[in-house]
Design an enzyme around this catalytic site. Structure first.
Site, PDB file in Angstrom:
ATOM      1  N   TYR A 133     -16.683  36.839  -7.795  1.00 46.03           N
ATOM      2  CA  TYR A 133     -17.408  36.205  -8.894  1.00 46.03           C
ATOM      3  C   TYR A 133     -17.617  37.087 -10.127  1.00 46.03           C
ATOM      4  CZ  TYR A 133     -18.581  31.819  -6.559  1.00 46.03           C
ATOM      5  OH  TYR A 133     -18.529  30.581  -5.980  1.00 46.03           O
ATOM      6  N   LYS A 153     -14.128  37.402   6.977  1.00 44.85           N
ATOM      7  CA  LYS A 153     -12.718  37.121   7.254  1.00 44.85           C
ATOM      8  C   LYS A 153     -12.012  38.471   7.410  1.00 44.85           C
ATOM      9  CE  LYS A 153      -9.404  34.207   7.792  1.00 44.85           C
ATOM     10  NZ  LYS A 153      -9.264  33.492   9.064  1.00 44.85           N
ATOM     11  N   ASP A 210     -13.864  30.891   9.429  1.00 47.63           N
ATOM     12  CA  ASP A 210     -13.210  29.625   9.806  1.00 47.63           C
ATOM     13  C   ASP A 210     -13.768  29.118  11.142  1.00 47.63           C
ATOM     14  OD1 ASP A 210     -12.007  31.865  10.930  1.00 47.63           O
ATOM     15  OD2 ASP A 210      -9.949  31.145  10.735  1.00 47.63           O
ATOM     16  N   ASP A 270     -20.753  30.193  -0.805  1.00 47.26           N
ATOM     17  CA  ASP A 270     -20.696  28.978  -1.621  1.00 47.26           C
ATOM     18  C   ASP A 270     -20.158  27.824  -0.786  1.00 47.26           C
ATOM     19  OD1 ASP A 270     -20.784  27.425  -4.018  1.00 47.26           O
ATOM     20  OD2 ASP A 270     -18.619  27.687  -4.203  1.00 47.26           O
ATOM     21  N   ASP A 310     -22.333  24.350   1.029  1.00 47.92           N
ATOM     22  CA  ASP A 310     -22.057  22.919   0.835  1.00 47.92           C
ATOM     23  C   ASP A 310     -21.868  22.238   2.186  1.00 47.92           C
ATOM     24  OD1 ASP A 310     -22.033  23.249  -1.972  1.00 47.92           O
ATOM     25  OD2 ASP A 310     -20.370  21.842  -2.214  1.00 47.92           O
TER      26      ASP A 310
HETATM   27  C1  IPM Z   1     -23.188  26.887  -6.816  1.00 50.48           C
HETATM   28  C2  IPM Z   1     -22.033  26.497  -7.724  1.00 50.48           C
HETATM   29  C3  IPM Z   1     -21.597  27.680  -8.584  1.00 50.48           C
HETATM   30  C4  IPM Z   1     -21.101  28.768  -7.658  1.00 50.48           C
HETATM   31  C5  IPM Z   1     -20.528  27.308  -9.639  1.00 50.48           C
HETATM   32  C6  IPM Z   1     -20.999  26.206 -10.559  1.00 50.48           C
HETATM   33  C7  IPM Z   1     -20.089  28.496 -10.433  1.00 50.48           C
HETATM   34  O1  IPM Z   1     -20.984  25.993  -6.982  1.00 50.48           O
HETATM   35  O2  IPM Z   1     -24.251  27.285  -7.328  1.00 50.48           O
HETATM   36  O3  IPM Z   1     -23.058  26.747  -5.609  1.00 50.48           O
HETATM   37  O4  IPM Z   1     -19.928  28.786  -7.268  1.00 50.48           O
HETATM   38  O5  IPM Z   1     -21.898  29.631  -7.318  1.00 50.48           O
HETATM   39 MN    MN Z   2     -21.471  25.670  -4.858  1.00 48.52          MN
END
Ligand code: IPM
Ligand code: MN
Ligand code: NAD
Length: 351
Positions: free
Chosen positions: A136, A187, A220, A244, A248
């Site tokens: 990042y 990983k 994974d 990240d 999700d």
């Molecule tokens: C998050 C988002 C951000 C990230 C993006 C928008 C850069 O996906 O906050 O999870 O990857 O950190």
């Molecule tokens: Mn995200």
């Protein structure tokens, strides 16, 4: 006095922040917290209109004049290179050195999980995502762009300092949980340098916490186990990009993106709260955005600022709204963003 900077941002950001604001104001009205609020216009619209993503003057104010920032979301198709989002969201993470991205995933209502054997309270997993390194940093570049000989590089960074502080934070946090256990997701089998350092540091820190169970796993396989047996995890610590993705996945397993809050922290110094979800352009302006992730960010904010009574009341109101079926369509209801926000705010006010 808790000074909170609101950055509504793009897409559904302003819609969910309006409800977060409503809940904050209810908590204040109920005498549960003392708050000063100020709203900032930064986002795609502001950038397109002024050419400014995040100016230094605003940055200094956000750094020095507020205990917390509450951000909706940034991301807009009119800014295809996502420059404003990088400057605002990643810029604040990096410049405020918010090295912990704390992403709790707790299933509040069993029926909201896609998992077969889900029961309320499981998954209950706190992700500690490293937030200042990895892929990042923006490091890398493009050579001979647009030609058949084009080359692109993006380097991933792991520093001993950066890895150690997030791993240590995850172990300290694990001690506060009923099941003190930390899993490192990496990983190392395919990417030996960066994740090799993670493993060495993880084992060194783990040795200092004999009271905390620890294990290392490949990301994974961990993704697979999260679906199969989420109850075996308590705290997961991981590198930026992997965190990240896992957050999700965990959000979805725990009731959906509309319910998942997060806190970007440098403890004792700075804090930025944001829902895990993005600007959701597909539903922006329709009243379908779930404000609960943002409302739960408000609860995290109050808790970290020592306003536990406000945090407890908000979390309870969220649970009551879910149980009463006052939900947006993503959570199986028919209520609008504002209806959910108003309902929760009223519960907070009435106690
Ligand atoms: C998050 C988002 C951000 C990230 C993006 C928008 C850069 O996906 O906050 O999870 O990857 O950190
Ligand atoms: Mn995200
Ligand atoms: P997204 O999280 O915005 O949306 C993914 C899916 O989840 C969509 O179908 C959306 O409708 C749904 N969703 C998300 N939040 C919801 C909510 N509160 N209520 C109901 N449904 C919800 O992810 P994306 O589509 O990949 O990204 C859209 C934009 O947001 C991109 O520009 C991306 O870079 C940005 N983004 C920003 C942040 C942030 O600011 N923290 C985080 C993730 C993505």
């Amino acid at each position: 006095m808790i000074r909170i900077a609101l950055i509504p941002g793009d897409g559904i950001g302003p819609e969910v922040i309006a409800e977060g604001r409503r809940v904050i104001e209810s908590a204040v009205q109920a005498g549960l917290a003392d708050v000063h609020l100020e709203e900032f216009p930064h986002g795609a619209e502001h950038y397109l209109g002024t050419g400014v993503t995040l100016d230094d003057e605003t940055f200094v104010r956000l750094r020095d004049e507020f205990e917390a920032i509450l951000l909706g979301a940034v991301g807009d198709a009119r800014v295809p290179d996502n420059r404003h989002a990088r400057d605002i969201l990643l810029g604040l993470r990096f410049r405020l050195d918010l090295f912990i991205n704390f992403r709790p995933a707790r299933l509040r209502l069993a029926e909201l999980s896609p998992l077969k054997g889900a029961r309320a309270g499981c998954p209950d997993i706190d992700v500690f995502r490293e937030n200042t390194e990895g892929f990042y940093t923006g490091s890398g570049g493009i050579l001979r762009p647009g030609t058949p000989m084009e080359v692109a590089t993006s380097e991933s960074f792991a520093t001993r300092y950066g890895v150690e502080r997030i791993v240590r934070a995850s172990f300290e946090h694990a001690r506060t949980r009923s099941r003190p256990r930390v899993t490192l997701a990496d990983k190392a089998n395919a990417v030996p340098h960066v994740y090799g350092l993670w493993r060495r540091v993880f084992q060194e820190v783990a040795a200092e916490y004999p009271d905390v169970e620890s294990e290392m796993g490949y990301v994974d396989a961990i993704a697979m186990q999260l679906v199969r047996e989420p109850g075996r995890f308590s705290v997961i610590v991981t590198e930026n990009l992997l965190g990240d993705i896992l957050s999700d996945l965990l959000a979805e397993l725990s009731g959906g993106m509309g319910l998942a809050p997060s806190a970007n922290l440098n403890p004792g110094r700075h804090a930025l709260y944001e829902p895990v979800h993005g600007s959701a352009p597909d539903i922006a302006g329709t009243g379908r955005a779930n404000p609960v992730a943002t409302v739960l960010c408000v609860a995290l904010l109050f808790r970290n600022e020592g306003a536990d009574a406000a945090a407890d009341r908000i979390e309870r109101a969220v649970d009551e709204s879910l149980a009463a079926g006052i939900r947006t369509p993503d959570a199986g209801g028919a209520a609008t963003t504002e209806e959910v926000g108003r309902w929760i705010a009223e519960q907070v006010l009435d106690g």
